[in-house]
Scaffold this motif. Structure first.
Motif, PDB file in Angstrom:
ATOM      1  N   ILE A 109       0.826  -1.196   0.000  1.00  0.00           N
ATOM      2  CA  ILE A 109       0.000   0.000   0.000  1.00  0.00           C
ATOM      3  C   ILE A 109       0.867   1.256   0.000  1.00  0.00           C
ATOM      4  O   ILE A 109       1.891   1.328   0.689  1.00  0.00           O
ATOM      5  CB  ILE A 109      -0.973   0.000   1.200  1.00  0.00           C
ATOM      6  CG1 ILE A 109      -2.020   1.121   1.062  1.00  0.00           C
ATOM      7  CG2 ILE A 109      -0.227   0.087   2.523  1.00  0.00           C
ATOM      8  CD1 ILE A 109      -3.157   1.015   2.064  1.00  0.00           C
ATOM      9  N   SER A 110       0.475   2.229  -0.803  1.00  0.00           N
ATOM     10  CA  SER A 110       1.149   3.526  -0.890  1.00  0.00           C
ATOM     11  C   SER A 110       0.216   4.574  -0.302  1.00  0.00           C
ATOM     12  O   SER A 110      -0.823   4.881  -0.883  1.00  0.00           O
ATOM     13  CB  SER A 110       1.487   3.855  -2.347  1.00  0.00           C
ATOM     14  OG  SER A 110       2.220   5.049  -2.444  1.00  0.00           O
ATOM     15  N   GLY A 111       0.577   5.100   0.857  1.00  0.00           N
ATOM     16  CA  GLY A 111      -0.309   6.005   1.575  1.00  0.00           C
ATOM     17  C   GLY A 111      -0.519   7.324   0.865  1.00  0.00           C
ATOM     18  O   GLY A 111       0.363   7.819   0.145  1.00  0.00           O
ATOM     19  N   GLY A 112      -1.693   7.916   1.068  1.00  0.00           N
ATOM     20  CA  GLY A 112      -2.045   9.152   0.389  1.00  0.00           C
ATOM     21  C   GLY A 112      -2.642  10.185   1.307  1.00  0.00           C
ATOM     22  O   GLY A 112      -2.226  10.321   2.463  1.00  0.00           O
ATOM     23  N   PHE A 113      -3.682  10.880   0.814  1.00  0.00           N
ATOM     24  CA  PHE A 113      -4.251  12.018   1.513  1.00  0.00           C
ATOM     25  C   PHE A 113      -5.757  12.104   1.252  1.00  0.00           C
ATOM     26  O   PHE A 113      -6.240  11.617   0.224  1.00  0.00           O
ATOM     27  CB  PHE A 113      -3.608  13.319   1.029  1.00  0.00           C
ATOM     28  CG  PHE A 113      -2.121  13.343   1.158  1.00  0.00           C
ATOM     29  CD1 PHE A 113      -1.521  13.788   2.326  1.00  0.00           C
ATOM     30  CD2 PHE A 113      -1.316  12.903   0.120  1.00  0.00           C
ATOM     31  CE1 PHE A 113      -0.144  13.806   2.449  1.00  0.00           C
ATOM     32  CE2 PHE A 113       0.063  12.914   0.234  1.00  0.00           C
ATOM     33  CZ  PHE A 113       0.650  13.359   1.407  1.00  0.00           C
ATOM     34  N   VAL A 114      -6.463  12.749   2.160  1.00  0.00           N
ATOM     35  CA  VAL A 114      -7.862  13.098   1.929  1.00  0.00           C
ATOM     36  C   VAL A 114      -7.875  14.383   1.108  1.00  0.00           C
ATOM     37  O   VAL A 114      -7.280  15.393   1.502  1.00  0.00           O
ATOM     38  CB  VAL A 114      -8.629  13.288   3.241  1.00  0.00           C
ATOM     39  CG1 VAL A 114     -10.056  13.753   2.962  1.00  0.00           C
ATOM     40  CG2 VAL A 114      -8.644  11.994   4.052  1.00  0.00           C
ATOM     41  N   ASN A 115      -8.538  14.338  -0.030  1.00  0.00           N
ATOM     42  CA  ASN A 115      -8.568  15.506  -0.906  1.00  0.00           C
ATOM     43  C   ASN A 115      -9.492  16.575  -0.319  1.00  0.00           C
ATOM     44  O   ASN A 115     -10.640  16.298   0.049  1.00  0.00           O
ATOM     45  CB  ASN A 115      -9.056  15.123  -2.303  1.00  0.00           C
ATOM     46  CG  ASN A 115      -8.977  16.277  -3.270  1.00  0.00           C
ATOM     47  OD1 ASN A 115      -7.885  16.688  -3.657  1.00  0.00           O
ATOM     48  ND2 ASN A 115     -10.127  16.841  -3.628  1.00  0.00           N
ATOM     49  N   THR A 116      -8.970  17.792  -0.246  1.00  0.00           N
ATOM     50  CA  THR A 116      -9.756  18.899   0.316  1.00  0.00           C
ATOM     51  C   THR A 116      -9.770  20.116  -0.591  1.00  0.00           C
ATOM     52  O   THR A 116     -10.369  21.128  -0.246  1.00  0.00           O
ATOM     53  CB  THR A 116      -9.184  19.315   1.686  1.00  0.00           C
ATOM     54  OG1 THR A 116      -7.806  19.694   1.520  1.00  0.00           O
ATOM     55  CG2 THR A 116      -9.293  18.192   2.698  1.00  0.00           C
ATOM     56  N   GLY A 117      -9.101  20.047  -1.716  1.00  0.00           N
ATOM     57  CA  GLY A 117      -9.037  21.211  -2.593  1.00  0.00           C
ATOM     58  C   GLY A 117     -10.353  21.469  -3.303  1.00  0.00           C
ATOM     59  O   GLY A 117     -11.251  20.628  -3.349  1.00  0.00           O
ATOM     60  N   THR A 118     -10.466  22.661  -3.903  1.00  0.00           N
ATOM     61  CA  THR A 118     -11.690  23.036  -4.612  1.00  0.00           C
ATOM     62  C   THR A 118     -11.639  22.664  -6.091  1.00  0.00           C
ATOM     63  O   THR A 118     -12.664  22.697  -6.769  1.00  0.00           O
ATOM     64  CB  THR A 118     -11.919  24.557  -4.502  1.00  0.00           C
ATOM     65  OG1 THR A 118     -10.780  25.250  -5.041  1.00  0.00           O
ATOM     66  CG2 THR A 118     -12.107  24.966  -3.049  1.00  0.00           C
ATOM     67  N   SER A 119     -10.448  22.295  -6.589  1.00  0.00           N
ATOM     68  CA  SER A 119     -10.312  22.056  -8.032  1.00  0.00           C
ATOM     69  C   SER A 119     -10.756  20.658  -8.455  1.00  0.00           C
ATOM     70  O   SER A 119     -10.922  20.409  -9.652  1.00  0.00           O
ATOM     71  CB  SER A 119      -8.857  22.277  -8.450  1.00  0.00           C
ATOM     72  OG  SER A 119      -8.011  21.355  -7.775  1.00  0.00           O
TER      73      SER A 119
END
Length: 600
Positions: free
Chosen positions: A501-511
């Motif tokens: 598994i390659s860890g990531g992020f919760v997307n919070t941007g507006t784009s």
């Protein structure tokens, strides 16, 4: 980088036979008698101590990150290979494994199908090198497999998670940003590994003037870059600062991670981890001298002279040093909680993800099954405190094992029971998310909870494991599992879908509105990209993992196609304005996600 001499070498005919069997979801694994061994040359291996010693050095530098003589890991267990495969075949395979596979060699093909990776040709090795390497491997021959003496847990699971991952219908449009400078002529060309934003702050002299956000990207071979526009500029070179630095033998060794103190522009403090040779200096966390030490991981605090400058200048202070049994699963992640406010007790506390160092695979499972030891844990320290045993950092009083007043537990531990907690991030609503790379069956996403035990090496995913036996097999949980008090992942997938598994992020941007609220991550090896709904992540349940498609220049593609390699070494990063980036160590290419849409 030298990588996995014997990644595809067959270790038993029985294992190869099993590799051909079709998966039967959730069905018990049936034992089969081993086929007759052919072509073995039992007297082909030297017993000369000098030759074996040379082979040991070759093995440690080139093979040990992927192989040992007890368990299957990244590559096969080599405990019986020299009595089951001929020396002639082994030498041919080492010299040119891709050619063996292209020739449709039976055992090479079967193992490729299992491990889904191929090692490069090693034509530079001399006949003397190969003789020494095989002599060392043969000297470590295990006449009896661990499985024969294992605790009886019944039949293992043939396919732990029968359901296939669903396609989400979403597509990510990627735009290539740059190719990182090559730090090696061999694959991976650039070991780019972690990307993070240093938030800007108001100027101390002129408060209405704000220092802009900055983005940094690190190469495991020792370089910390700043991303300026679409260009990487060298900010810091650890090789020049620490002469004992070593990036070998590859995988996650070298310059492991970095983290800027949340008050960086006031105090100039930057933290890094890196590897050095065993015995470079006394370790703060060590074990009995009868257990081998492969290398040491070092945590350093750097005092940057001018925080706003484009090139590092300053001095370093060692905070702690940890011995590790092998080169894998080290101190790969350090980070601060970006959501902690200055008044929060979590503010300025440094989290560290420490793997088991391959101890379980090497037979020292007790090193990471103990609340008094740091291996296999996420630790939390106060880098500005001084109440640790070595007097160089602080142990927060809020840590669960600092509160229990028990001298038998280690106060630095925040939570434990991990094999390789390689990435830590936080969701906007405060969830701590920890990815844990599994052994041979399950990849995990966990909610980080103070004092929780995630089960390794007794558990992998939501399955039981026997660390004293064959760790490539998992079993159903026992009927009385609630008494174990283990915490289980909130999302998982098995090795039908990927390998690490390659860890990531919760997307919070507006784009990227269709990605908002989704934790985006993927698989290191095959480069597939996944997500789970962050709002649905709750202790005690597993949420479904969904896959997204990838598009570059208007064409559907994959990272295996883009990188030209079966092993992509996929990583995730955050850029300016919450931009989502994906990059691959194999070719050093960095991509920005410019759109997420649902094709009609």
């Amino acid at each position: 980088m030298k990588f996995c001499f014997f990644l595809l070498v067959i270790t038993s005919w029985n294992m190869s036979a099993m590799a051909q069997q079709p998966a039967s979801g959730g069905q018990a694994r049936q034992s089969k008698p081993a086929a007759t061994t052919v072509g073995v040359e039992p007297t082909a291996y030297s017993a000369d101590k000098r030759i074996v010693a040379k082979g040991q050095l070759l093995f440690q530098n080139s093979c040990s990150p992927c192989h040992n003589f007890l368990q299957k890991g990244i590559g096969p267990n080599l405990g019986q290979v020299t009595t089951q495969v001929s020396a002639t075949w082994l030498k041919q395979f080492i010299r040119n494994a891709p050619e063996k596979i292209s020739q449709k060699d039976d055992r090479a093909t079967r193992l490729f199908n299992e491990y889904k990776q191929v090692m490069p040709a090693f034509s530079n090795l001399t006949e003397t090198d190969l003789t020494a390497l095989l002599a060392y491997i043969h000297a470590n021959h295990k006449a009896e497999s661990l499985a024969s003496s294992a605790e009886k847990l019944g039949a293992g699971l043939e396919n732990p998670i029968p359901a296939k991952l669903a396609k989400s219908g979403l597509r990510l449009r990627l735009s290539e940003v740059l190719t990182a400078p090559a730090t090696s002529t061999a694959i991976p060309h650039a070991r780019i590994n972690k990307m993070a934003v240093l938030p800007g702050q108001p100027d101390r002299v002129t408060p209405d003037r704000v220092t802009p956000d900055r983005v940094f990207l690190q190469d495991l071979r020792g370089i910390l870059y700043e991303l300026v526009g679409n260009e990487l500029r060298v900010f810091m070179d650890i090789r020049k600062e620490r002469p004992d630095f070593i990036p070998a033998p590859g995988l996650a060794t070298g310059f492991g991670s970095f983290a800027f103190h949340p008050d960086f522009y006031q105090n100039g403090l930057l933290y890094t981890t890196h590897t050095e040779k065993a015995g470079t200096a006394p370790a703060d966390f060590a074990y009995a001298d009868t257990i081998p030490v492969r290398l040491q991981w070092v945590l350093t605090e750097w005092k940057v002279n001018k925080p706003t400058e484009a090139i590092f200048s300053g001095t370093g202070r060692e905070l702690l040093r940890v011995n590790f049994v092998s080169a894998i699963h080290g101190l790969q992640e350090i980070t601060f909680n970006p959501l902690a406010s200055p008044k929060s007790p979590d503010y300025g506390l440094l989290y560290m993800g420490l793997g088991d160092g391959g101890a379980t695979e090497e037979g020292y499972y007790f090193l990471c099954n103990d609340k008094s030891r740091i291996w296999g844990s996420v630790a939390r320290i106060d880098p500005r405190g001084r109440n640790s045993t070595n007097g160089r950092y602080g142990i927060p009083p809020e840590n669960p094992y600092a509160q229990d007043q028990n001298p038998a537990t280690l106060g630095e531990i925040f939570c434990r029971g991990f094999r390789n907690p390689n990435r830590i991030s936080w969701s906007p609503d405060g969830k701590m998310l920890i990815t844990d790379i599994g052994q041979h069956n399950a990849e995990e996403l966990n909610l980080g909870i103070a004092g929780a035990d995630y089960g390794w090496p007794q558990r992998e995913g939501t399955f039981r494991m026997n660390p004293r036996g064959n760790m490539s097999v998992v079993y159903p949980l026992p009927s009385d599992d609630s008494s174990s008090a283990y915490s289980y992942p909130v999302a998982q997938y098995d090795h039908d879908e990927g390998n690490a598994i390659s860890g990531g992020f919760v997307n919070t941007g507006t784009s990227l509105p269709l990605l908002n609220g989704k934790y985006v991550f993927g698989d290191v090896v095959n480069g597939r990209v996944f997500f789970v709904e962050s709002a649905d992540l709750k202790t005690g349940t597993q949420v479904p993992v969904q896959e997204v498609d990838l598009e570059v220049d208007g064409q559907l593609t994959t990272f295996q196609k883009l990188s030209g390699s079966k092993k992509t070494d996929l990583r995730f990063g955050m850029g300016l304005h919450h931009g989502l980036y994906l990059f691959t160590k194999t070719d050093g290419k960095l991509y920005r996600v410019t759109d997420c849409y649902q094709p009609r």
